[in-house]
Design a protein around this motif. Structure first.
Motif, PDB file in Angstrom:
ATOM      1  N   ILE A 182       1.089  -0.959   0.122  1.00 39.41           N
ATOM      2  CA  ILE A 182      -0.093  -0.486   0.356  1.00 39.41           C
ATOM      3  C   ILE A 182       0.895   1.158   0.259  1.00 39.41           C
ATOM      4  O   ILE A 182       0.696   2.081  -0.354  1.00 39.41           O
ATOM      5  N   ASN A 183       1.649   1.671   0.824  1.00 34.04           N
ATOM      6  CA  ASN A 183       3.093   2.286   0.398  1.00 34.04           C
ATOM      7  C   ASN A 183       3.302   3.107  -0.608  1.00 34.04           C
ATOM      8  O   ASN A 183       3.719   3.628  -0.473  1.00 34.04           O
ATOM      9  N   LYS A 184       4.153   2.015  -0.927  1.00 36.59           N
ATOM     10  CA  LYS A 184       4.482   2.170  -2.482  1.00 36.59           C
ATOM     11  C   LYS A 184       4.063   2.227  -4.018  1.00 36.59           C
ATOM     12  O   LYS A 184       4.094   3.032  -5.488  1.00 36.59           O
ATOM     13  N   ILE A 185       2.605   1.348  -4.318  1.00 36.56           N
ATOM     14  CA  ILE A 185       1.704   1.027  -5.085  1.00 36.56           C
ATOM     15  C   ILE A 185       1.202   2.440  -6.143  1.00 36.56           C
ATOM     16  O   ILE A 185       1.617   2.337  -6.986  1.00 36.56           O
ATOM     17  N   ASN A 186       1.121   3.622  -5.104  1.00 34.10           N
ATOM     18  CA  ASN A 186       0.728   4.685  -5.995  1.00 34.10           C
ATOM     19  C   ASN A 186       1.348   5.342  -6.205  1.00 34.10           C
ATOM     20  O   ASN A 186       1.017   6.446  -7.100  1.00 34.10           O
ATOM     21  N   GLN A 187       2.804   5.205  -6.682  1.00 31.05           N
ATOM     22  CA  GLN A 187       3.597   5.489  -7.264  1.00 31.05           C
ATOM     23  C   GLN A 187       4.085   4.721  -8.885  1.00 31.05           C
ATOM     24  O   GLN A 187       4.568   5.365  -9.632  1.00 31.05           O
ATOM     25  N   PHE A 188       3.402   3.481  -8.889  1.00 32.52           N
ATOM     26  CA  PHE A 188       3.001   3.245 -10.172  1.00 32.52           C
ATOM     27  C   PHE A 188       2.199   3.439 -10.467  1.00 32.52           C
ATOM     28  O   PHE A 188       1.288   2.482 -11.537  1.00 32.52           O
ATOM     29  N   GLN A 189       2.028   4.775 -12.145  1.00 36.77           N
ATOM     30  CA  GLN A 189       0.977   5.287 -12.629  1.00 36.77           C
ATOM     31  C   GLN A 189       0.670   5.034 -13.351  1.00 36.77           C
ATOM     32  O   GLN A 189      -0.698   4.771 -14.179  1.00 36.77           O
ATOM     33  N   SER A 190       1.571   4.048 -14.359  1.00 37.13           N
ATOM     34  CA  SER A 190       1.422   3.949 -15.945  1.00 37.13           C
ATOM     35  C   SER A 190       1.153   1.799 -15.338  1.00 37.13           C
ATOM     36  O   SER A 190       1.238   1.334 -16.672  1.00 37.13           O
TER      37      SER A 190
ATOM     38  N   ASP B 218       1.096  -8.518 -10.476  1.00 36.49           N
ATOM     39  CA  ASP B 218       0.756 -10.040  -9.995  1.00 36.49           C
ATOM     40  C   ASP B 218       1.314  -9.762  -9.022  1.00 36.49           C
ATOM     41  O   ASP B 218       2.906  -9.859  -8.664  1.00 36.49           O
ATOM     42  N   LEU B 219       0.473 -10.580  -8.160  1.00 30.94           N
ATOM     43  CA  LEU B 219       0.700 -10.804  -6.708  1.00 30.94           C
ATOM     44  C   LEU B 219       0.452 -12.099  -6.399  1.00 30.94           C
ATOM     45  O   LEU B 219       0.272 -12.589  -4.789  1.00 30.94           O
ATOM     46  N   SER B 220       0.810 -12.885  -6.963  1.00 35.48           N
ATOM     47  CA  SER B 220       0.560 -14.513  -6.559  1.00 35.48           C
ATOM     48  C   SER B 220       1.659 -14.872  -5.518  1.00 35.48           C
ATOM     49  O   SER B 220       2.480 -14.877  -5.960  1.00 35.48           O
ATOM     50  N   SER B 221       0.811 -16.128  -4.874  1.00 39.11           N
ATOM     51  CA  SER B 221       1.463 -16.311  -3.805  1.00 39.11           C
ATOM     52  C   SER B 221       2.271 -15.531  -3.026  1.00 39.11           C
ATOM     53  O   SER B 221       3.234 -15.605  -2.744  1.00 39.11           O
ATOM     54  N   THR B 222       1.422 -14.248  -2.440  1.00 40.38           N
ATOM     55  CA  THR B 222       2.045 -14.020  -1.517  1.00 40.38           C
ATOM     56  C   THR B 222       1.590 -13.901  -0.454  1.00 40.38           C
ATOM     57  O   THR B 222       1.366 -14.399  -0.369  1.00 40.38           O
ATOM     58  N   LEU B 223       1.670 -13.497   0.739  1.00 37.74           N
ATOM     59  CA  LEU B 223       1.930 -12.856   2.267  1.00 37.74           C
ATOM     60  C   LEU B 223       0.816 -11.977   2.423  1.00 37.74           C
ATOM     61  O   LEU B 223       0.370 -11.422   3.091  1.00 37.74           O
ATOM     62  N   ILE B 224       0.445 -11.186   1.186  1.00 35.40           N
ATOM     63  CA  ILE B 224      -0.604  -9.984   0.996  1.00 35.40           C
ATOM     64  C   ILE B 224      -1.638 -10.769   1.743  1.00 35.40           C
ATOM     65  O   ILE B 224      -2.428 -11.742   1.414  1.00 35.40           O
ATOM     66  N   LYS B 225      -1.679  -9.040   3.662  1.00 30.70           N
ATOM     67  CA  LYS B 225      -3.305  -9.305   3.591  1.00 30.70           C
ATOM     68  C   LYS B 225      -4.127  -7.949   2.895  1.00 30.70           C
ATOM     69  O   LYS B 225      -5.904  -8.496   2.988  1.00 30.70           O
ATOM     70  N   GLN B 226      -3.796  -7.227   2.551  1.00 30.97           N
ATOM     71  CA  GLN B 226      -4.878  -5.542   1.983  1.00 30.97           C
ATOM     72  C   GLN B 226      -4.477  -5.986   0.810  1.00 30.97           C
ATOM     73  O   GLN B 226      -3.187  -5.101  -0.044  1.00 30.97           O
ATOM     74  N   LEU B 227      -5.465  -5.510   0.050  1.00 30.79           N
ATOM     75  CA  LEU B 227      -4.973  -4.567  -1.212  1.00 30.79           C
ATOM     76  C   LEU B 227      -5.605  -3.130  -0.661  1.00 30.79           C
ATOM     77  O   LEU B 227      -6.360  -2.421  -0.262  1.00 30.79           O
ATOM     78  N   PHE B 228      -5.421  -2.732  -2.216  1.00 30.36           N
ATOM     79  CA  PHE B 228      -5.540  -1.241  -2.566  1.00 30.36           C
ATOM     80  C   PHE B 228      -6.872  -1.407  -3.251  1.00 30.36           C
ATOM     81  O   PHE B 228      -7.255  -1.558  -3.714  1.00 30.36           O
ATOM     82  N   SER B 229      -7.361   0.474  -3.853  1.00 31.52           N
ATOM     83  CA  SER B 229      -8.934   0.841  -4.202  1.00 31.52           C
ATOM     84  C   SER B 229      -7.862   0.874  -5.680  1.00 31.52           C
ATOM     85  O   SER B 229      -6.896   1.272  -5.747  1.00 31.52           O
ATOM     86  N   ILE B 230      -8.647   0.261  -6.106  1.00 34.07           N
ATOM     87  CA  ILE B 230      -8.499   0.145  -7.947  1.00 34.07           C
ATOM     88  C   ILE B 230      -8.310   1.781  -8.713  1.00 34.07           C
ATOM     89  O   ILE B 230      -7.576   2.054  -9.571  1.00 34.07           O
ATOM     90  N   THR B 231      -8.745   2.523  -7.553  1.00 38.85           N
ATOM     91  CA  THR B 231      -8.733   3.820  -8.378  1.00 38.85           C
ATOM     92  C   THR B 231      -6.718   4.770  -8.204  1.00 38.85           C
ATOM     93  O   THR B 231      -6.976   5.634  -8.767  1.00 38.85           O
ATOM     94  N   LEU B 232      -5.759   4.347  -7.837  1.00 45.63           N
ATOM     95  CA  LEU B 232      -5.007   4.117  -7.163  1.00 45.63           C
ATOM     96  C   LEU B 232      -4.006   4.294  -8.603  1.00 45.63           C
ATOM     97  O   LEU B 232      -3.482   4.573  -8.777  1.00 45.63           O
ATOM     98  N   LEU B 233      -4.311   3.293  -9.012  1.00 44.79           N
ATOM     99  CA  LEU B 233      -4.366   2.296 -10.609  1.00 44.79           C
ATOM    100  C   LEU B 233      -4.915   2.389 -12.012  1.00 44.79           C
ATOM    101  O   LEU B 233      -5.775   1.737 -12.099  1.00 44.79           O
ATOM    102  N   PRO B 234      -4.901   4.475 -12.486  1.00 43.24           N
ATOM    103  CA  PRO B 234      -6.298   3.841 -13.769  1.00 43.24           C
ATOM    104  C   PRO B 234      -6.033   3.177 -15.039  1.00 43.24           C
ATOM    105  O   PRO B 234      -6.983   3.043 -14.872  1.00 43.24           O
ATOM    106  N   ARG B 235      -5.309   2.907 -14.818  1.00 48.58           N
ATOM    107  CA  ARG B 235      -4.424   1.992 -16.434  1.00 48.58           C
ATOM    108  C   ARG B 235      -4.440   0.567 -16.002  1.00 48.58           C
ATOM    109  O   ARG B 235      -4.343  -0.290 -16.521  1.00 48.58           O
ATOM    110  N   LEU B 236      -4.596   0.071 -14.818  1.00 49.81           N
ATOM    111  CA  LEU B 236      -4.352  -0.857 -14.882  1.00 49.81           C
ATOM    112  C   LEU B 236      -5.688  -1.943 -14.997  1.00 49.81           C
ATOM    113  O   LEU B 236      -7.097  -1.834 -15.383  1.00 49.81           O
ATOM    114  N   GLU B 237      -4.854  -3.255 -16.511  1.00 50.86           N
ATOM    115  CA  GLU B 237      -5.975  -3.933 -16.904  1.00 50.86           C
ATOM    116  C   GLU B 237      -5.556  -5.452 -16.404  1.00 50.86           C
ATOM    117  O   GLU B 237      -7.230  -5.775 -15.720  1.00 50.86           O
TER     118      GLU B 237
END
Length: 698
Positions: free
Chosen positions: A199-207, A212-231
């Motif tokens: 969450i702390n850094k994902i907003n820097q990847f605006q493009s 791919d977050l497969s097979s990780t221990l992540i517990k929190q997701l973000f709002s898709i609006t932070l990555l407007p180009r995500l497909e």
């Protein structure tokens, strides 16, 4: 003395040149002189040269070095060739030195792809300060990277970097990723890391387009609006994420510029009803290996107007699917759902065109298509795979067209479809390629296509006793391994005027004379009759039984059918296109002069075809000694011909002699009769006297 020193100097120079590492390509290295330079298990002691002669010039090449040993740094190794490499691959290489000069920098002028795998990250930390003006793809997977070391990506060194792969490392977060080119990265792969937060850094990847977050221990997701180009968002095996986090991720998806591709294989989502609110935002949905608590009803995915692909596999608790199908949907995969029994497609558009429907390895007993919401009366699907299921009927053939339909390994027994009619002019009808009905327990089949029929129909490995097929465009029919099927007018009724390939291997043919019931199939090119056991009294081949196909037949196989003899008088000159004849494994076949017509046929070269570059070849397979080809069958024919000739001449002479004798007797008899009735002078005198006496009396 000076001359000796000069000669010694030249000898040493020549020896050094000859023994140089780069005078020739080292062992375990490949250089194809055009694009590839590859080495493995090699020791490097010198920099890679350019090979300045025209034969060896490392320029715009793909360079890969694996499991090798370097006695110099990478900067020294590539100092001469770095500006000419386009793709560089370095995997599991080791160094004699553990400390390197970090101030050294190399200019990789043309490098577009860099892939480095190293358990100690030594290779990457030697190159990370170099210049990569054309680098697009950077793969740093399998480098044991941790959060203790800063990963700096500045635009000064990576001006056009688009792809960054950090999978299979030891990253717990992405906080150590820094640099002003992060906002240019479009593909970020973080899978197989002990990742807990982004969450702390994902907003820097605006493009960012692909994440791919497969097979990780992540517990929190973000709002898709932070990555407007995500497909594309992949989160396979993300077992720590609660369903509320997915809701947060998709809550404002309608504000996104793109439709999403989601792969949520083996997550904690227990009901597909969760997606009903967000289904308009989803383009592709992969949802495998889930523990769902309910099936898919007609109320689910009601507004999936943008859905193009859906895949749900290995979901044990799903027993029926009622799927709403809109015109953008192209692929459906419900395979390997072992409790799935019923599938129904509800068409919601008049322009539906499916490319793939996979419902294999299930327990599906029935499949249907609902046309109530459309004006259409049929549906076309390119590829349909319903194999390894429990279908007992094919009623859907009346309203389904396809390129390939596979219903093998089901429970089909009796198929009786009297009329299948599609209106003329449907383009898809001309491409119905394959109908696979093999490996069922079918005993009876009757299908009548009024116009177009599948090009290939596979009915092999069934228990057929009776077959009736009518169609206008079937070219191949496979009936092999139906041991109860015989060629009789009652059990075998095939009206396929364009049929060219017919496989009757291993059925119940006890006499080749029954082939007369196939003479209505006038276009047969290939006829396979192998492994049929002929009755003892029908083991003599009458070659004339194949004459109705003499204009079209190209391949004939009579292997292992208990043939013992070939009837004399076989004539093959009219079989203009015949190329192969197989009599193999007829162990009791008599190898005598009755085979001479086939030997002569084999020796006659086949006709040349303008459209083929390679000449055609004839093949005769037969269990006979090679001396059969040297057998002189004309000697007996010559003797018999001479005997018949002399016999005819003798009979002619006898008849001629008899005629002469009869003529002689006749002429002799005629001469003797004429002599007895000849008049003399005495007779005339006697007659005159009698006349005078008669007149005197008067």
């Amino acid at each position: 003395m000076k001359e000796q020193i000069l000669i010694l100097f030249f000898v040493i120079l020549i020896e050094k040149t000859t023994c140089s590492f780069w005078n020739e390509i080292p062992p375990r290295c490949i250089y194809d002189r055009t694009t590839l330079f590859s080495c493995w298990n090699t020791t490097f002691t010198h920099p890679i040269p350019l090979f300045n002669d025209l034969t060896y010039t490392l320029q715009n090449h793909y360079v890969q070095i694996r499991d090798s040993y370097f006695q110099l740094s990478l900067n020294d190794l590539f100092i001469y060739v770095s500006s000419n490499i386009e793709n560089l691959l370095l995997i599991n290489n080791t160094f004699s030195l553990l400390s390197f000069n970090k101030s050294e920098k190399i200019y990789f002028r043309l490098l577009q792809s860099l892939q480095i795998h190293d358990n100690k990250s030594l290779q990457w930390f030697q190159l990370n300060t170099s210049y990569f003006p054309q680098l697009i793809k950077l793969d740093l997977s399998y480098n044991q990277l941790t959060n203790k070391k800063i990963l700096l990506f500045n635009q000064q060194y990576y001006p056009i970097l688009k792809y960054l792969n950090l999978s299979h490392n030891q990253l717990e977060s992405i906080d150590n990723l820094t640099g002003n080119c992060l906002n240019r990265i479009e593909n970020l792969i973080l899978s197989f890391n002990p990742l807990k937060t982004i969450i702390n850094k994902i907003n820097q990847f605006q493009s960012l387009i692909f994440l791919d977050l497969s097979s990780t221990l992540i517990k929190q997701l973000f709002s898709i609006t932070l990555l407007p180009r995500l497909e594309t968002f992949l989160c396979c095996y993300c077992q720590e994420i609660l369903i509320e986090e997915y809701e947060k991720f998709l809550s404002n998806c309608s504000q996104s510029y793109n439709y999403l591709i989601l792969d949520l294989t083996q997550t904690n989502i227990i009901s597909l009803k969760f997606f009903n609110t967000y289904i308009k935002c989803i383009k592709d949905l992969t949802f495998n290996n889930q523990n769902l608590i309910d099936s898919i009803s007609i109320q689910d995915f009601l507004f999936s107007i943008n859905l193009q692909n859906i895949q749900m596999q290995n979901i044990n608790k799903i027993d029926y699917i009622n799927l709403n199908v809109y015109d953008r949907l192209k692929s459906i995969d419900f395979s390997y759902n072992m409790n799935l029994k019923y599938v129904s497609l509800h068409l919601m558009s008049d322009y539906t065109y499916l490319q793939r429907l996979i419902v294999s390895h299930t327990t599906v007993e029935d499949f249907s298509v609902n046309f109530n919401n459309t004006i259409q009366t049929f549906l076309h699907i390119d590829i349909i795979d319903m194999s390894h299921s429990r279908l007992e009927t094919l009623h859907f053939l009346k309203y389904l067209t396809f390129y390939v339909l596979d219903v093998s390994y089901n429970r089909l027994k009796i198929i009786d479809i009297n009329q299948i009619y599609f209106r003329h002019g449907i383009y898809e009808l001309t491409s119905m390629n394959l109908l696979n009905l093999s490996s069922n327990e079918m005993e009876f089949i009757k299908i009548n296509w009024n116009n177009e029929s599948p090009h290939t129909i596979d009915l092999s490995q069934n228990k057929l006793k009776s077959i009736e097929l009518h169609g206008q465009s079937t070219y191949t029919l496979l009936l092999n391994e139906n041991l109860n099927l015989s060629l009789t007018p009652i059990t075998f009724n095939i009206d396929l005027p364009l049929l060219q390939y017919l496989d009757l291997n291993s059925i119940h043919i006890d006499s080749l004379e029954n082939l007369i019931y196939l003479h209505n199939l006038s276009n047969i090119h290939t006829l396979l009759l192998n492994n049929n056991h002929l009755n003892k009294k029908y083991r003599t081949l009458n070659w004339h039984i194949f004459y109705p196909w003499h204009r079209t037949l190209t391949h004939l196989s009579l292997q292992n059918i208990s043939l013992e003899k070939i009837d004399s008088g076989a004539y093959l000159n009219d079989y203009y296109h015949l190329l192969t004849i197989n009599f193999y494994s007829n162990n009791h076949l008599i190898c005598d002069c009755t085979l001479q017509p086939f030997i002569n046929w084999l020796k006659t070269p086949p006709p040349s075809l303008i459209d083929f570059y390679e000449p055609l070849q004839k093949v005769l397979s037969i269990n006979c000694p090679i001396k059969l080809f040297e057998l002189n069958c004309n000697r007996g024919k010559t003797k018999s011909t001479l005997f018949i000739t002399f016999l005819i001449i003798g009979i002619f002479l006898i008849i001629l002699l008899i005629i002469f004798i009869l003529l002689y007797c006749y002429m002799k008899q005629k001469r003797s009769k004429s002599y007895r009735h000849m008049f003399t002078d005495n007779d005339l005198i006697a007659l005159t006297e009698q006349n005078v006496i008669q007149r005197t009396d008067d």
